[in-house]
Design an enzyme around this catalytic site. Structure first.
Site, mmCIF file in Angstrom:
data_model
loop_
_atom_site.group_PDB
_atom_site.id
_atom_site.type_symbol
_atom_site.label_atom_id
_atom_site.label_comp_id
_atom_site.label_asym_id
_atom_site.label_seq_id
_atom_site.Cartn_x
_atom_site.Cartn_y
_atom_site.Cartn_z
ATOM 1 N N HIS B 123 95.036 76.009 17.875
ATOM 2 C CA HIS B 123 95.382 76.252 19.848
ATOM 3 C C HIS B 123 96.096 77.389 20.225
ATOM 4 O O HIS B 123 97.504 76.833 19.247
ATOM 5 C CB HIS B 123 95.021 74.895 20.244
ATOM 6 C CG HIS B 123 94.746 74.815 22.160
ATOM 7 N ND1 HIS B 123 95.606 74.986 22.829
ATOM 8 C CD2 HIS B 123 93.385 74.505 22.443
ATOM 9 C CE1 HIS B 123 95.286 75.183 23.758
ATOM 10 N NE2 HIS B 123 93.732 74.213 23.236
ATOM 11 N N GLN B 203 92.279 67.281 19.000
ATOM 12 C CA GLN B 203 90.462 67.210 19.008
ATOM 13 C C GLN B 203 89.735 65.720 17.964
ATOM 14 O O GLN B 203 88.605 65.319 17.931
ATOM 15 C CB GLN B 203 89.900 68.423 18.700
ATOM 16 C CG GLN B 203 90.206 69.498 19.382
ATOM 17 C CD GLN B 203 89.006 68.896 20.571
ATOM 18 O OE1 GLN B 203 87.876 68.946 21.103
ATOM 19 N NE2 GLN B 203 89.727 70.431 21.640
ATOM 20 N N LYS B 226 91.050 64.143 26.486
ATOM 21 C CA LYS B 226 90.024 64.520 25.532
ATOM 22 C C LYS B 226 89.446 63.001 24.982
ATOM 23 O O LYS B 226 88.502 62.751 24.221
ATOM 24 C CB LYS B 226 90.147 65.422 24.427
ATOM 25 C CG LYS B 226 90.967 66.367 25.020
ATOM 26 C CD LYS B 226 91.336 67.341 23.786
ATOM 27 C CE LYS B 226 91.533 69.050 24.836
ATOM 28 N NZ LYS B 226 91.563 69.340 25.326
ATOM 29 N N CYS B 366 91.634 79.115 24.205
ATOM 30 C CA CYS B 366 92.944 79.141 23.627
ATOM 31 C C CYS B 366 92.759 79.336 21.964
ATOM 32 O O CYS B 366 93.875 78.809 21.670
ATOM 33 C CB CYS B 366 93.266 78.049 23.980
ATOM 34 S SG CYS B 366 93.231 77.854 25.790
#
Lengths: 143, 412
Positions: B123, B203, B226, B366
Site C-alpha cells: 500500500h 489488513q 478496519k 493506493c
C-alpha cells in the site's frame, strides 16, 4: 430500483461515444498538449490541440478511462472545434456547473449537455470533468 | 468446524438499511469496516459519563478516562501477544505508525548504499514513507516481486536480502490481491542477515489471529477502523530495545518529563511518542472492538472469510469476461478479491453495483506500482468481513451479471 436509474447516467448516446469515441488518437503536430490524471482511478487522459486564427482547428484525445470520462472527452472534442480560447473557458465553466447540479444555459454545450445526469452520481463528477479541465489548460498553454 | 457467525450480523445497525432501494450489501471492508453497536455505545457512554483528559488532573473523571485509556493498551498487547503494554504506541493509524518507524527510527540508521526492501504489492503507506527515507539518506529502495498468481515471491526475497539490506518492510495481507505473506519465514530470513523487520498489519489484524512474538517482527503497524473501532486510531507495536532507539517526531504536551527554558526531558516509551491530547474516544473504542472480536473469535472470522471467498471465486470465474487476480489457492488468501470485467471500467462496474445496493471499491487501491505491474490502471475490489453472508455472495453475482448485461456491448 436496480439498474433503472443507471439509464439516467448511461444514456444510449453516451454509451455510443464511449464505444466509438470521436477524435480519439493523437496529433503529429500538436501545439498544445496536456496530460491529466484522475487520482481516484489512476486513469490518464491526454488532450492535444492545434489553434488557427485563435480558434481550435484540430483536437485529439487519448488514454483509457471509464465510460463517463471517455464519452465526455469525445463530446468535448466535438464541441470545442472552431471555438476560441474564451469560448472554451466559458464552456468548461458551464460544463462543471452542470455536472455539479447547477441550473445552466446548456445551449453552449451542444450534445455534451446530455451529461447533466452525472449530477446524480457525485462520485463520478471527476470522471466527467477531466477532459474539459484538460481542454481548459491546453488552450491556456503558451506555444 | 468453524463457528457460525450469522447471529453477529444483527450487532451492526448500519447494515439494516436500504441503499438505492435495495438492502445494503457492504463489500468494502478492506477500506473500513462497520461498527458493532457495542462500540458505538461505548463511545457514547464515554462522552456521557467519563469524558476528561488523560494522564493529568486528579479528579475522578480524569482517573476514569486514564484508566480506560491505559487498560486498552494492555488489551491491545494481549490481542497481538506482545510481551507488555509498554510496547504498544497509539497513533492515528497504520500510516502514522509506518511514518514513525521510517522517520523516527530507520532514517537515523540508514547510510548511503544501504538497502530498504519492500514488496511491489505494498500500500502507498508502506511505500511512500520509505521513498522519502531513501531520498533523505541515500539508501536504495528495492522491491520484492510477485509470483504469477500474485503472492510474494519468496525466492526473489531471498535473493534480494543481502548484507546491504538494513530494513525489510512488508504487508502481511495485500489490500488488493488478498494474498497472505508468510511473514514469520521472511522475518527469519531477514534477521539472519541482520535486518530490522516491519510488518504492515492493516489488513491482517482484523481478519486473523496475530502473534507478534511468534512472527518475531521488530515493528508491527495497524489501524483500528478496519477492525470495528473509530477512525483516527491506530497502533504501532515495537520491541522495547528498538522503541528505546526511536526518536519522537512530535513534541509538546503529554510526552515530556521536565521542561526548562532551553531543554526538556521526555517521558518513557511509549508515552514519549504520544504528544498532545490523544484520540481518547478512539482508544476506548478500540478496546471495545477488541473485546467484541475476542468474543467472535479471530480464528472463526478467518475461517468464515475463507468460506465466503471459496464460494465467491468460482462463481466469479464462471462469468465470461471476468478476470480474478490473486492466489488461486484459497488457503493463501484473505477476504479480499480484486477482479475486472473485460471491456468495462471498474468505475462503471462500481456505479452499477451501487445502484443495486452493493458497496465495492473501484480504483488503484493506493497501490499504483502494483497496478502497473499487473498491467491495469485499476480494479474492482470486494472485501468481506465477519457479517457478510453466502446469500450476499449470491445477490452480488446476480448484480454483476445484470451489470454485464446492461453494458453488454462493452464500452471501451
Amino acid at each position: 430500483m436496480g439498474l433503472s436509474k443507471l439509464d439516467n447516467l448511461y444514456r444510449q448516446v453516451i454509451l455510443e461515444h464511449a464505444t466509438h469515441p470521436h477524435h480519439h488518437g493523437s496529433l503529429d503536430d500538436s501545439e498544445k498538449t496536456i496530460e491529466l490524471r484522475n487520482p481516484t482511478c489512476g486513469d490518464v487522459l491526454k488532450v492535444e490541440l492545434i489553434m488557427a486564427n485563435d480558434k481550435v482547428q484540430k483536437v485529439a484525445f487519448s488514454g483509457t478511462g471509464c465510460t463517463i470520462s471517455q464519452a465526455s472527452a469525445s463530446m468535448m472534442t466535438d464541441e470545442i472545434i472552431g471555438k476560441s480560447k474564451e469560448e472554451i473557458e466559458e464552456m468548461v465553466t458551464i460544463f462543471s456547473e452542470m455536472v455539479m447540479g447547477q441550473e445552466i444555459d446548456d445551449d453552449l454545450l451542444g450534445e455534451a449537455a446530455i451529461l447533466e445526469g452525472v449530477a446524480q452520481f457525485p462520485a463520478r463528477i471527476k470522471c466527467a470533468t477531466l477532459a474539459w479541465k484538460a481542454a481548459y489548460q491546453a488552450v491556456n498553454l503558451e506555444n | 468446524m468453524a463457528k457460525n457467525l450469522k447471529k453477529y450480523r444483527a450487532d451492526f445497525p448500519i447494515l439494516k438499511q436500504l441503499v438505492n432501494d435495495e438492502p445494503l450489501i457492504y463489500f468494502d471492508n478492506a477500506a473500513t469496516v462497520q461498527k458493532p453497536q457495542v462500540v458505538i455505545d461505548t463511545i457514547s457512554h464515554y462522552y456521557e459519563h467519563d469524558n476528561a483528559n488523560v494522564h493529568r488532573g486528579v479528579h475522578t473523571l480524569a482517573e476514569r478516562a486514564t484508566e480506560q485509556f491505559e487498560a486498552t493498551r494492555q488489551l491491545v498487547a494481549d490481542f497481538i501477544h506482545s510481551k507488555s503494554a509498554d510496547e504498544i504506541l497509539f497513533t492515528k493509524g497504520t500510516t502514522e505508525s509506518l511514518n514513525l518507524v521510517a522517520q523516527g527510527f530507520a532514517q537515523n540508521r540508514l547510510k548511503p548504499g544501504d538497502e530498504i526492501l519492500i514488496s511491489i504489492m505494498e500500500h502507498h503507506s508502506n511505500l511512500v514513507p520509505w521513498q522519502q527515507v531513501a531520498q533523505k539518506t541515500g539508501a536504495k529502495l528495492v522491491y520484492v516481486g510477485l509470483t504469477d498468481d500474485g503472492r510474494l515471491d519468496i525466492n526473489d526475497a531471498r535473493q534480494k536480502m543481502t548484507g546491504k539490506t538494513k530494513i525489510v518492510s512488508l504487508t502481511q495481507i495485500s489490500n488488493v490481491l488478498g494474498s497472505i505473506t508468510p511473514i514469520k519465514e521472511l522475518t527469519r530470513m531477514a534477521h539472519h542477515i541482520g535486518a530490522i523487520v516491519i510488518c504492515d498489519g492493516a489488513q491482517s489484524v482484523p481478519n486473523m489471529p496475530i502473534d507478534v512474538r511468534d512472527l518475531d517482527v521488530d515493528f508491527f503497524a495497524f489501524s483500528g477502523h478496519k477492525m470495528g473501532a473509530a477512525t483516527g486510531i491506530g497502533v504501532l507495536y515495537g520491541k522495547n530495545t528498538y522503541l528505546n532507539d526511536m526518536q519522537p517526531l512530535e513534541f509538546g504536551g503529554e510526552m515530556i518529563d521536565f521542561v526548562e527554558e532551553q531543554r526538556s526531558t521526555f517521558k518513557e516509551v511509549p508515552w514519549k511518542f504520544e504528544a498532545g491530547t490523544p484520540n481518547i474516544e478512539g482508544v476506548i473504542s478500540l478496546g471495545a472492538t477488541i473485546n467484541y472480536l475476542k468474543e467472535v473469535g479471530m480464528v472463526n472470522i478467518h475461517a468464515h472469510e475463507q468460506v465466503l471467498v471459496a464460494d465467491l471465486i468460482p462463481m466469479l470465474k464462471a462469468i465470461p469476461g471476468v478476470v480474478v487476480y490473486g492466489p488461486t489457492d484459497i488457503e493463501q488468501r484473505s477476504g479480499v478479491i480484486s477482479f475486472n470485467l473485460v471491456n468495462l471500467h471498474p468505475h462503471d462496474v462500481a456505479t452499477a453495483l451501487d445502484m443495486q445496493g452493493i458497496a465495492v471499491r473501484a480504483g488503484h487501491h493506493c497501490a499504483q506500482p502494483l497496478m502497473k505491474r499487473m498491467g491495469v490502471s485499476s480494479t474492482v475490489r470486494i472485501s468481506l468481513y465477519l457479517y457478510n453472508t453466502l446469500e450476499e455472495n449470491q445477490k452480488f453475482i446476480e448484480a454483476l451479471i445484470a451489470t454485464k448485461e446492461f453494458f453488454k456491448n462493452g464500452t471501451i
